[in-house]
Design an enzyme around this catalytic site. Structure first.
Site, PDB file in Angstrom:
ATOM      1  CG  PHE A   1     -11.753  -7.985  -3.708  1.00  0.00           C
ATOM      2  CD1 PHE A   1     -12.811  -8.843  -3.417  1.00  0.00           C
ATOM      3  CD2 PHE A   1     -11.160  -8.078  -4.971  1.00  0.00           C
ATOM      4  CE1 PHE A   1     -13.252  -9.788  -4.355  1.00  0.00           C
ATOM      5  CE2 PHE A   1     -11.594  -9.002  -5.908  1.00  0.00           C
ATOM      6  CZ  PHE A   1     -12.644  -9.859  -5.604  1.00  0.00           C
TER       7      PHE A   1
ATOM      8  CG  ASP B   1     -15.290  -4.634   0.377  1.00  0.00           C
ATOM      9  OD1 ASP B   1     -14.070  -4.902   0.359  1.00  0.00           O
ATOM     10  OD2 ASP B   1     -16.111  -5.301   1.053  1.00  0.00           O
TER      11      ASP B   1
ATOM     12  CB  CYS C   1      -4.366 -13.411   1.191  1.00  0.00           C
ATOM     13  SG  CYS C   1      -6.148 -13.354   1.206  1.00  0.00           S
TER      14      CYS C   1
ATOM     15  CG  ASP D   1      -5.826  -7.208  -1.185  1.00  0.00           C
ATOM     16  OD1 ASP D   1      -5.376  -8.375  -1.168  1.00  0.00           O
ATOM     17  OD2 ASP D   1      -5.781  -6.453  -0.194  1.00  0.00           O
TER      18      ASP D   1
ATOM     19  NE  ARG E   1      -2.514  -0.565   3.581  1.00  0.00           N
ATOM     20  CZ  ARG E   1      -2.838  -1.647   4.294  1.00  0.00           C
ATOM     21  NH1 ARG E   1      -3.772  -2.462   3.885  1.00  0.00           N
ATOM     22  NH2 ARG E   1      -2.239  -1.889   5.439  1.00  0.00           N
TER      23      ARG E   1
HETATM   24  N1  SAH Z   1      -7.210  -4.334   0.213  1.00  0.00           N
HETATM   25  C1  SAH Z   1      -7.759  -4.279   1.548  1.00  0.00           C
HETATM   26  C2  SAH Z   1      -8.029  -5.662   2.123  1.00  0.00           C
HETATM   27  C3  SAH Z   1      -8.979  -6.503   1.308  1.00  0.00           C
HETATM   28  S1  SAH Z   1      -9.668  -7.835   2.205  1.00  0.00           S
HETATM   29  C4  SAH Z   1      -6.842  -3.469   2.439  1.00  0.00           C
HETATM   30  O1  SAH Z   1      -5.734  -3.112   2.001  1.00  0.00           O
HETATM   31  O2  SAH Z   1      -7.221  -3.179   3.566  1.00  0.00           O
HETATM   32  C5  SAH Z   1     -10.876  -8.468   1.123  1.00  0.00           C
HETATM   33  C6  SAH Z   1     -12.148  -7.660   1.015  1.00  0.00           C
HETATM   34  O3  SAH Z   1     -12.952  -8.270   0.019  1.00  0.00           O
HETATM   35  C7  SAH Z   1     -13.030  -7.583   2.245  1.00  0.00           C
HETATM   36  O4  SAH Z   1     -13.237  -6.237   2.568  1.00  0.00           O
HETATM   37  C8  SAH Z   1     -14.366  -8.235   1.850  1.00  0.00           C
HETATM   38  O5  SAH Z   1     -15.491  -7.544   2.356  1.00  0.00           O
HETATM   39  C9  SAH Z   1     -14.325  -8.109   0.369  1.00  0.00           C
HETATM   40  N2  SAH Z   1     -15.070  -9.103  -0.422  1.00  0.00           N
HETATM   41  C10 SAH Z   1     -15.143 -10.436  -0.245  1.00  0.00           C
HETATM   42  N3  SAH Z   1     -15.812 -11.032  -1.255  1.00  0.00           N
HETATM   43  C11 SAH Z   1     -16.176 -10.044  -2.106  1.00  0.00           C
HETATM   44  C12 SAH Z   1     -16.865 -10.005  -3.353  1.00  0.00           C
HETATM   45  N4  SAH Z   1     -17.302 -11.125  -3.935  1.00  0.00           N
HETATM   46  N5  SAH Z   1     -17.050  -8.811  -3.932  1.00  0.00           N
HETATM   47  C13 SAH Z   1     -16.611  -7.679  -3.361  1.00  0.00           C
HETATM   48  N6  SAH Z   1     -15.919  -7.654  -2.203  1.00  0.00           N
HETATM   49  C14 SAH Z   1     -15.714  -8.816  -1.578  1.00  0.00           C
END
Ligand code: SAH
Length: 392
Positions: A224, A246, A336, A296, A209
């Site tokens: 995400f 998200d 991940c 992500d 980041r």
């Molecule tokens: N990039 C973020 C962390 C991402 S964690 C950071 O740096 O903080 C993954 C995220 O994906 C979560 O917030 C979860 O709510 C979301 N998520 C999970 N499945 C999803 C989907 N099908 N569509 C959209 N978001 C999703």
């Protein structure tokens, strides 16, 4: 002390200091150890190999506390492990008030996660042995300079595989605030320590980041996005527009607050609550494109068995993401899922880019920040892999 006796020729991984003993390697259990109790692990020939803890409900029947025969598992043991973990982190010069202090097996404490948020430790105790010593750990953590409270967030699904109940609440000292402000390389990011994902924040992406020079003047799509981290950094780097996607409404609400907290101006941001798989198709159908696309996603595979299904998921979003990336733009993509190795991930993403008709140049290979270390004896600890690609 109770003993776990291995089957013949099953001691190899322990001799290589790998800390897991699978049920299939165990010939018999001598004595009647309770769940989480300390056991001696011996070979079929009776040689002492390690001291660990018993997990009767799990496929991983025991995990190692120590390979040193004269090292007892007591308060001093946990104090030493914590000290060692702390001195490793002290040398990293982490540019944040928050970091991972204990990262499970790599720090010699299988299933133990401790994240420090300023004066507070937020813990996940994911195995029987660690759960058994929760209070001992909490009181040792309170001894660290500046720590005023220890809070437990053992509400992860991994607990159920160990036959443990989910558990959240204060363990020692004062309770952390509902919301803590993570200060990360000049950004202020809200972490909801009680209800947020994991311990409240994705500390593992700090380094990825923190370096996004490619976002200057760019139209950025952050898929995400959780509480917006990558998108907020992009805005700070001078992005032209940032679209945060998200599926979680509370996460997007915090993303919005984060933009205000950092005086980044709401006019540049668009927030979309949607399933990324569907939203990417929608953008394609609308003929939209972006200079930077960030993917992500959450863990798609927990185990080797789910890997094929996971690979399809990664292929799908990366194919769509590559199609939406403008020529010369950046695709920043992550996995991940521990079972997804960096090589396999590169192959899946490579296939996706090719199918999208794009040549991908690797600008950076990324992994979890070094406060989430991987021990070379325990490669399973490397779970986060990422690629920063320039798409021609
Ligand atoms: N990039 C973020 C962390 C991402 S964690 C950071 O740096 O903080 C993954 C995220 O994906 C979560 O917030 C979860 O709510 C979301 N998520 C999970 N499945 C999803 C989907 N099908 N569509 C959209 N978001 C999703």
């Amino acid at each position: 002390m109770p003993q776990l006796v291995l089957n013949p020729n099953r001691e190899g991984s322990l001799l290589r200091k790998h800390p897991w003993i699978y049920s299939g390697a165990v010939a018999k259990v001598v004595g009647e150890p309770q769940s989480g109790e300390t056991v001696e692990i011996v070979s079929a020939k009776g040689e002492w190999l390690a001291r660990g803890f018993y997990s009767p409900a799990s496929q991983i029947r025991a995990r190692v506390w120590t390979f040193e025969r004269d090292e007892a598992v007591n308060g001093a043991f946990f104090a030493r492990r914590i000290q060692q973990a702390k001195s490793y982190r002290d040398k990293l010069r982490i540019q944040s008030n928050s970091y991972r202090l204990i990262h499970g097996e790599a720090d010699g404490l299988p299933g133990c996660v401790v994240d420090v948020y300023g004066k507070f430790c937020v813990c996940q105790f994911l195995t029987t042995g660690i759960a058994r010593f929760a209070n001992v750990l909490a009181s040792q953590l309170m001894e660290l300079p500046g720590i005023e409270g220890v809070y437990e967030r053992s509400d992860a699904e991994a607990r159920t595989r160990e036959g443990l109940e989910l558990r959240c609440g204060p363990l020692a000292g004062s309770e952390p605030p509902e919301r803590f402000i993570v200060e990360e390389n000049g950004l202020r990011l809200i972490a909801d320590l009680r209800n947020g994902h994991k311990t409240g924040f994705y500390l593992d992406q700090r380094d990825a980041r923190s370096s996004m020079p490619f976002a200057k003047n760019a139209d950025v799509l952050n898929c995400f996005c959780y509480t917006g981290g990558f998108g907020l950094r992009a805005a700070k780097e001078g992005a032209n527009s940032v679209t945060q996607v998200d599926i979680s409404a509370p996460a997007l609400e915090i993303a919005r607050e984060n933009a205000a907290l950092n005086s980044l101006g709401q006019d540049r941001f668009t927030y979309i609550k949607a399933d990324v798989f569907a939203q990417l198709r929608k953008f394609r159908d609308q003929g939209r494109s972006f200079d930077v696309v960030i993917l992500d996603p959450p863990k798609f595979a927990d185990t080797q068995r789910q890997l094929q299904h996971a690979a399809r998921g990664y292929k799908d979003i990366n194919l769509m993401g590559a199609k939406l990336t403008r020529p010369g733009g950046t695709l920043l993509t992550f996995s991940c899922s521990g079972a997804m190795t960096p090589d396999l991930f590169a192959k899946v993403v490579g296939d996706a880019c090719r199918d999208a008709g794009r040549k991908a140049l690797v600008r950076r290979i990324l992994q979890q920040a070094p406060d989430h270390p991987t021990a070379l004896d325990f490669p399973e600890g490397r779970y986060l892999t990422g690629l920063e690609l320039c798409l021609l």
